[in-house]
Design an enzyme around this catalytic site. Structure first.
Site, PDB file in Angstrom:
ATOM      1  N   SER A 144       0.874  -1.181   0.000  1.00  0.00           N
ATOM      2  CA  SER A 144       0.000   0.000   0.000  1.00  0.00           C
ATOM      3  C   SER A 144       0.907   1.226   0.000  1.00  0.00           C
ATOM      4  O   SER A 144       2.093   1.127   0.329  1.00  0.00           O
ATOM      5  CB  SER A 144      -0.841  -0.017   1.285  1.00  0.00           C
ATOM      6  N   TYR A 157      -1.734  -1.085  10.718  1.00  0.00           N
ATOM      7  CA  TYR A 157      -1.814  -1.269   9.257  1.00  0.00           C
ATOM      8  C   TYR A 157      -0.522  -0.788   8.592  1.00  0.00           C
ATOM      9  O   TYR A 157       0.054  -1.477   7.745  1.00  0.00           O
ATOM     10  CB  TYR A 157      -3.029  -0.511   8.734  1.00  0.00           C
TER      11      TYR A 157
END
Ligand code: NDP
Length: 262
Positions: A144, A157
């Site tokens: 990401s 995350y």
């Protein structure tokens, strides 16, 4: 067809980016196994859609939690028994969790590490031997922009995706001389259920994202899927160890404000 008869495994293929990638891989002629924890009704709708398009024959769904070693081992065996040695692996399955460190209790930390990070390790651990046996492979990890830089209030995350970024480099080095390439895709915001939920819950957030992105665009899942087709195919044989931003240029930015009217 760019992936003709290539055997592929896509984790987290029941929605969003994973689902779009299953469709694109099938369109490009791959033999695809995809998995998720739950088998929602929409999988049968999706399989029907593939059937209508005449590309369902080589697509199989398996229920599997990528954080469960026994299930992952069985999944890898299923791929081999059904289509032969896996050649392309898209480690896509993941969950999102918001929160600063003090808003991330140990069980939440363990849950996200178990799926987003350990899941990538586990599936790779059981699939890599098939690639070594077959003599060629391409692994695509789902990182990401949050694996390249950090975001506010996304402590666990950011950590899991950051680890995937470096795991990708480590795997790329270790298996390059075995003809196995390992790359990662690093999307910015993509219009899937996760993003739609944020847009709905936080009024004005969609516009805020648009303003921040240099292209002012929110990516569609198929745009990430297209990058995976490229990274999976032989046409990208020279590309290894790359963490590819698919982010409209947001990670180009230092974060400093634009001053003046240049
Ligand atoms: P979705 O929630 O639409 O898809 C996630 C998929 O992963 C689902 O199929 C889900 O099915 C599956 N999944 C979740 N946990 C597990 C598990 N333990 N085992 C197997 N499958 C699992 O999300 P996206 O498509 O948006 O996200 C896909 C990936 O892309 C994630 O890794 C995410 O972090 C990453 N990403 C997303 C971005 C975005 O803006 N959307 C941006 C950057 C990265 P089920 O719940 O039934 O298991």
């Amino acid at each position: 067809m760019r992936l003709k008869d290539k055997v592929a495994l896509i984790t987290g293929g029941s929605s969003g980016i994973g689902l779009a990638t299953v469709r694109r891989f099938a369109e490009e002629g791959a033999k695809v196994v995809f998995c998720s924890r739950r088998a929602p009704e929409k999988i049968s709708d999706f399989m029907q859609e593939l059937k209508d398009a005449g590309i369902d024959a080589n697509v199989r769904y398996v229920q599997c939690d990528v954080s469960d070693e026994a299930q992952v081992k069985a999944l890898a065996q299923y791929v081999k028994d059904t289509f032969g040695n896996c050649e392309i692996l898209f480690n896509n399955a993941g969950i999102h969790l918001a929160g600063k460190l003090l808003e991330t209790p140990p069980e939440a930390w363990d849950r996200i590490m178990g799926i987003d990070l350990r899941g990538v390790y586990l599936v790779s651990y059981y699939i890599l031997p098939q690639m070594l046996e077959g003599g060629w492979g391409s692994i695509i990890n789902m990182s990401s922009v949050s694996g390249i830089c950090a975001d506010y209030a996304m402590c666990a995350y950011n950590t899991a995706k950051g680890a995937i970024t470096n795991l990708t480099r480590a795997m790329a080095l270790d298996y390059a001389d075995s003809n196995i390439r390992v790359n990662a895709v690093c999307p910015g915001v993509v219009r899937t259920a996760i993003a739609e939920h944020t847009f709905e819950c936080v009024p004005g957030s969609e516009e805020l994202f648009r303003q921040n992105y240099p292209t002012h665009l929110i990516a569609d899942p198929v745009e990430v899927a297209n990058a995976c087709v490229f990274l999976g195919a032989r046409e990208s044989d020279a590309i290894n160890g790359v963490n590819l931003p698919i982010d409209g240029g947001i990670t180009c930015h230092t974060g400093q404000p634009q001053v003046g009217t240049y």
